[in-house]
Write an enzyme that holds these catalytic residues in place. Structure first.
Site, PDB file in Angstrom:
ATOM      1  N   GLU A 176     -11.024  10.588  76.638  1.00  0.00           N
ATOM      2  CA  GLU A 176     -11.014   9.653  75.515  1.00  0.00           C
ATOM      3  C   GLU A 176      -9.810   8.732  75.410  1.00  0.00           C
ATOM      4  O   GLU A 176      -9.117   8.722  74.394  1.00  0.00           O
ATOM      5  CB  GLU A 176     -11.174  10.420  74.192  1.00  0.00           C
ATOM      6  N   GLU A 197     -19.442  15.488  75.466  1.00  0.00           N
ATOM      7  CA  GLU A 197     -19.251  16.068  74.143  1.00  0.00           C
ATOM      8  C   GLU A 197     -20.396  15.641  73.240  1.00  0.00           C
ATOM      9  O   GLU A 197     -20.750  14.466  73.197  1.00  0.00           O
ATOM     10  CB  GLU A 197     -17.915  15.625  73.514  1.00  0.00           C
TER      11      GLU A 197
END
Ligand SMILES: *[C@@H]1O[C@H](CO)[C@@H](O)[C@H](O)[C@H]1NC(C)=O
Ligand SMILES: *[C@@H]1O[C@H](CO)[C@@H](O)[C@H](O)[C@H]1NC(C)=O
Ligand SMILES: *[C@@H]1O[C@H](CO)[C@@H](O)[C@H](O)[C@H]1NC(C)=O
Ligand SMILES: *[C@@H]1O[C@H](CO)[C@@H](O)[C@H](O)[C@H]1NC(C)=O
Ligand SMILES: *[C@@H]1O[C@H](CO)[C@@H](O)[C@H](O)[C@H]1NC(C)=O
Length: 631
Positions: free
Chosen positions: A349, A453
């Site tokens: 991320e 995720e």
């Protein structure tokens, strides 16, 4: 680097006995669970980790909430003179003088704490400078680049009132001409006087490894983390996962793992031994491991899960990038030959707001080569940037030649777009927006796609078990089409709806491998350098998605103008008040993950997603089958 040397012996035996990845029994696609909050701490996953930090039982008298508050690194505060009734302000976010003249506090009036001890702090301005007493006339300025003793303040508290004292004894006071000066020589009382301030907590949302270790201090942090690392995830969890259809774990690690057992302060060693254990458990229970570099030096997204000290994002400076590549080299050297290694994710991320795409692509390209130097077969996983970024950007970047995977994180959370959606709308979103995006990315014939995720949680209040089953089932259904596979976030969590084991045990997530196998092609000839050809899903019922968006017109672009919930931390000067939701701690798993793609352009076949509170068990037969398949 002692760990490297020590691992030589073990490594050798791994290499000798390393089987070929192509014979992974029945393993078609990755069905993984993240081991979140284990080797990289996230306070919201297990808040009790922070319970013993001294001190700060300060009650913040917010108008709405009263929360217990501990002064940890990165806490954002505003300081108001109780006499002048004005806020302390660092003009332009720092770099020059400090005044006490603002009626309304915003970014220039917000300071991020650096904790020195439980009573001593440094205050960092928006632009990065620290408040300093190092001036000829005793004025407090916002000009220090490095925080030393003249930038360290002793804070005395009485409820929300504070006195701010220099280490040499003088108290800081406001003056009637609105300056801040450190010449108050008496012990001030708690009445309204010029040396008494009110401390307003604007945000207290960083609870990561930095805050934990620096909050406890080394010895206690070591005890807390040793206990956590040995008890939070154990062999029995791997057993559980292997018995419930999971074939892989994704394991977040922090950059300091390379410097075990004595990483730089305040980080605490021990995560490397835990990762070694995870690999041996994986081997025992027939699981694969994805190592995920979740926290890079300097922090790639400013959040607690990248171990940011104060919310700032200092990656990618050239030094941090090369340090990060050394981390990848360390991990690839140590685990590249391990039979349980499935892949290495180069960086979790990165923030689109602060990490330029070209720099990221260059980093990924070099990281790919490093992994390839140690393994010809390990998947190299590239995480999509979070924030305002185009989900196809990495597919078009041409990084690496073989076994390249792009990781997208799909949450129906963290964005106002989802805030008012009911259960039906959430489920529709999965079929109407996620599914065509996955299809388009598959059609792009680029790297494999990994939903690294996702979670069976949403913004819907008080949803029923049945609604959760529908939502989880929709996600399993659609994400099974991701060409590499998916990984649930996360194995364990105090918030039960995030907790994979809780979801399985309480039948909120009806998942069995069989349900997925019927969908999934045996796609991943592990170790083969193929992207396409055998990646198509097979014989699935059509979810009713009309036309898959054209990848040249990326389907997955975020709606402009949406903000991430966790980006409410100060970012640009403005004259309006900062949203003062300090104290409310929302899960900092932040990211808008292409949520708004295509933003509702196409109508969804409502029959496809007939899952809602009011639905009877028999209403939508087709949907029932979808869930039954996972049961
Ligand atoms: C503080 O700095 C601002 C901007 O540089 C300047 O306009 C102002 O006069 C300064 N105030 C004091 C008290 O020095
Ligand atoms: C790969 O290994 C070779 C030989 O050891 C070395 O020269 C090269 O620099 C390595 N490449 C990377 C990207 O680490
Ligand atoms: C959810 O349930 C709680 C507890 O029963 C209740 O206080 C709250 O109002 C409910 N929220 C909604 C949106 O129904
Ligand atoms: C999975 O992909 C196949 C082939 O592209 C498609 O027909 C099917 O509708 C997809 N399933 C879901 C649930 O998105
Ligand atoms: C969800 O919202 C849509 C659009 O407002 C509405 O048609 C539908 O009935 C709602 N479903 C539930 C379960 O509230």
């Amino acid at each position: 680097m002692g760990g490297l040397v020590g691992s030589g012996f073990v490594l050798l035996s791994w290499v000798l006995f390393s089987p070929c990845f192509c014979s992974v029994d029945g393993l078609s696609k990755v069905r993984a669970v993240n081991l979140g909050g284990w080797l990289v701490v996230e306070g919201w996953i297990k808040p009790s980790l922070f319970d013993g930090i001294p001190n700060g039982d300060m009650l913040v008298g917010g108008l709405i909430l009263v929360v217990h508050f501990v002064f940890l690194d990165g806490t954002q505060v505003q300081v108001r003179s109780v006499v002048l009734n004005k806020y302390v302000s660092a003009a332009n976010g720092g770099g020059s003088n400090v005044t006490v003249d603002r009626d309304v506090a915003s970014t220039w009036e917000t300071f991020r704490l650096w904790r020195v001890s439980q009573n001593e702090f440094q205050l960092r301005c928006l632009g990065g400078e620290f408040l300093t007493s190092n001036s000829e006339d005793g004025l407090i300025l916002a000009t220090a680049r490095e925080p030393l003793s003249t930038e360290t303040f002793y804070i005395e508290r009485n409820d929300e009132r504070v006195h701010i004292k220099l280490l040499n004894g003088g108290y800081v006071q406001a003056t009637n001409d609105h300056l801040l000066i450190s010449t108050y020589q008496f012990q001030p009382g708690w009445d309204n006087n010029l040396a008494t301030f009110e401390l307003v907590i604007v945000a207290n949302n960083l609870h990561g490894d930095y805050q934990l270790a620096n909050g406890y201090g080394y010895e206690r942090a070591k005890m807390v983390l040793e206990e956590h690392r040995t008890s939070f995830i154990t062999a029995s969890d791997f057993d559980f996962l292997s018995r419930h259809g999971i074939n892989t774990v994704r394991i977040p690690v922090g950059w300091w793992i390379t410097q075990d057992p004595y990483p730089p302060s305040p980080f605490v060693g021990g995560s490397l031994a835990a990762l070694d254990l995870a690999f041996s458990w994986a081997q025992s229970y027939g699981l694969k491991c994805i190592i995920d570099l979740h926290a890079a030096p300097g922090s790639q997204n400013g959040m607690e899960h990248s171990a940011s000290r104060d919310g700032s994002v200092d990656w990618p400076s050239p030094e941090y990038v090369s340090q990060t590549l050394e981390v990848i080299d360390f991990l690839a050297t140590r685990y590249g030959g391990h039979p349980s290694l499935l892949g290495i994710e180069l960086l979790n991320e990165p923030s689109a707001a602060t990490v330029p795409l070209d720099v990221l692509v260059s980093y990924y390209t070099r990281g790919y080569q490093i992994v390839r130097n140690h393994s010809s077969t390990a998947y190299v996983i590239l995480c999509q940037r979070i924030g305002n970024a185009d989900p196809i950007e990495l597919f078009q970047a041409g990084i690496g030649l073989s076994n390249v995977v792009v990781d997208l994180h799909y949450y129906n959370l963290f964005d106002p777009y989802f805030a008012s959606m009911n259960s039906t709308q959430n489920i529709e979103f999965i079929y109407k927006n996620r599914a065509p995006q996955l299809q388009a990315l598959k059609d792009a014939n680029g790297p494999l796609v990994f939903i690294g995720e996702w979670v069976n949680e949403w913004d819907v209040q008080n949803a029923s078990q049945y609604e959760y089953q529908k939502f989880g089932g929709a996600q399993l259904d659609v994400y099974a089409n991701a060409t590499f596979g998916w990984s649930y976030w996360t194995l364990k969590n105090d918030r039960m709806h995030w907790d994979f084991e809780w979801n399985i045990q309480n039948k909120y997530l009806l998942f069995t491998a069989a349900g997925q196998e019927s969908n999934a092609q045996p796609i991943l000839g592990y170790g083969r350098a193929t992207y396409s050809g055998h990646l198509d899903g097979r014989g699935r019922r059509n979810p009713g998605v009309p036309n898959a968006p054209n990848p040249s017109n990326p389907p997955a672009r975020r709606r402009p103008g949406t903000t991430r919930r966790h980006d409410r931390t100060v970012s640009s000067p403005s004259t309006t008040a900062t949203a003062a939701d300090g104290g409310t701690v929302t899960p900092p798993k932040g990211s808008v993950r292409f949520d708004c793609l295509g933003g509702g352009a196409t109508a969804v076949s409502a029959a496809r997603v007939g899952a809602a509170a009011g639905d009877s068990e028999t209403e939508d037969v087709d949907e029932e089958k979808a869930i039954a398949r996972h049961a």
